[in-house]
Design an enzyme around this catalytic site. Structure first.
Site, short mmCIF file in Angstrom:
data_model
loop_
_atom_site.label_atom_id
_atom_site.label_comp_id
_atom_site.label_asym_id
_atom_site.label_seq_id
_atom_site.Cartn_x
_atom_site.Cartn_y
_atom_site.Cartn_z
N ASN A 1 4.62 6.85 -0.59
CA ASN A 1 3.78 5.98 0.24
C ASN A 1 4.56 5.64 1.51
O ASN A 1 5.71 5.20 1.45
CB ASN A 1 3.45 4.72 -0.56
CG ASN A 1 2.48 3.80 0.16
OD1 ASN A 1 2.74 3.36 1.26
ND2 ASN A 1 1.35 3.52 -0.47
N HIS B 1 -0.74 7.44 1.59
CA HIS B 1 -0.40 7.13 0.20
C HIS B 1 0.48 8.25 -0.35
O HIS B 1 0.57 9.34 0.23
CB HIS B 1 -1.67 7.00 -0.63
CG HIS B 1 -2.39 5.70 -0.42
ND1 HIS B 1 -3.39 5.26 -1.26
CD2 HIS B 1 -2.23 4.74 0.52
CE1 HIS B 1 -3.84 4.08 -0.84
NE2 HIS B 1 -3.15 3.74 0.24
N GLU C 1 0.26 10.29 -2.99
CA GLU C 1 -0.39 11.55 -3.36
C GLU C 1 -0.78 12.32 -2.10
O GLU C 1 -0.65 13.55 -2.04
CB GLU C 1 -1.63 11.29 -4.22
CG GLU C 1 -1.35 10.57 -5.53
CD GLU C 1 -1.39 9.04 -5.40
OE1 GLU C 1 -1.09 8.51 -4.32
OE2 GLU C 1 -1.73 8.39 -6.40
N SER D 1 -1.13 5.04 -11.22
CA SER D 1 -2.52 5.49 -11.32
C SER D 1 -3.12 5.67 -9.92
O SER D 1 -3.04 4.76 -9.09
CB SER D 1 -3.32 4.43 -12.10
OG SER D 1 -4.65 4.86 -12.30
N CYS E 1 -5.26 5.62 -6.69
CA CYS E 1 -6.34 4.78 -6.17
C CYS E 1 -7.59 5.63 -5.96
O CYS E 1 -7.57 6.84 -6.09
CB CYS E 1 -5.89 4.12 -4.85
SG CYS E 1 -5.87 5.28 -3.46
N CYS F 1 -7.06 8.42 -3.30
CA CYS F 1 -6.31 9.59 -3.76
C CYS F 1 -7.03 10.32 -4.89
O CYS F 1 -6.93 11.53 -5.02
CB CYS F 1 -4.90 9.19 -4.17
SG CYS F 1 -3.93 8.55 -2.77
N ASP G 1 -2.17 -2.63 0.58
CA ASP G 1 -2.20 -1.19 0.25
C ASP G 1 -3.50 -0.80 -0.44
O ASP G 1 -4.00 0.30 -0.26
CB ASP G 1 -1.01 -0.84 -0.66
CG ASP G 1 -0.71 0.65 -0.62
OD1 ASP G 1 -0.27 1.12 0.44
OD2 ASP G 1 -0.93 1.34 -1.62
ZN LIG Z 1 -3.88 6.26 -3.03
#
Ligand SMILES: [Zn+2]
Length: 155
Positions: free
Chosen positions: A48, A59, A61, A84, A86, A89, A149
């Site tokens: 991130n 982010h 990912e 996990s 979001c 993503c 975020d």
């Molecule tokens: Zn994300």
């Protein structure tokens, strides 16, 4: 149905954790991710970078996905992330048809992973103590940064 990957999920997660620690050391949000092929070859990794780049869309990912560059397809790839994914993503995973997602933990935040599983993505969650510790400490120390975020404090 493709056979489950034979690679060790913990070994893949270690790459994402290293990215999360890099992000923390830079003063950012400690979430890391890495994209691998089915044989466990690293395609790209990232963390991130919202604080570092002043870019709310960067982010972990997304960062790993961009670092991997172009591919003709993603069904044979594994996205490994310390937290996990979001909704944003998770959308990336579905848009590009990434075949498998390995989640470090989903106790501090539970994103779109159930939606991914319901729609054919292989999803596993490791509940890794190191990942949980990273996020727990970060949310306690910088709650305002964390809620920014994920698009604001929960209602
Ligand atoms: Zn994300």
């Amino acid at each position: 149905m493709v056979e489950a990957s034979s690679v060790d999920p913990a070994a893949l997660l270690a790459v994402a954790v290293e990215e999360a620690r890099k992000g923390l050391a830079e003063g950012g949000v400690p979430i890391g991710a890495a994209l691998f092929d089915r044989s466990g070859t690293l395609l790209g990794s990232g963390h991130n970078r919202r604080v570092q780049d002043d870019d709310p869309s960067m982010h972990a990912e997304t960062s790993a996905f961009r670092a991997a560059g172009r591919r003709p397809g993603y069904a044979d790839t594994i996205m490994v992330t310390t937290l996990s994914p979001c909704w944003y993503c998770s959308g990336l995973v579905r848009q590009f048809g990434i075949g498998e997602v390995i989640v470090g933990e989903n106790t501090t935040f539970h994103g779109g992973q159930d939606w991914l599983a319901e729609n054919g993505t292989r999803v596993s969650t490791l509940q890794d103590p190191e990942c949980i510790g990273l996020m727990t400490e970060f949310i306690e120390a910088r709650p305002e940064l964390w809620f920014e975020d994920i698009g604001g404090e929960p209602a």
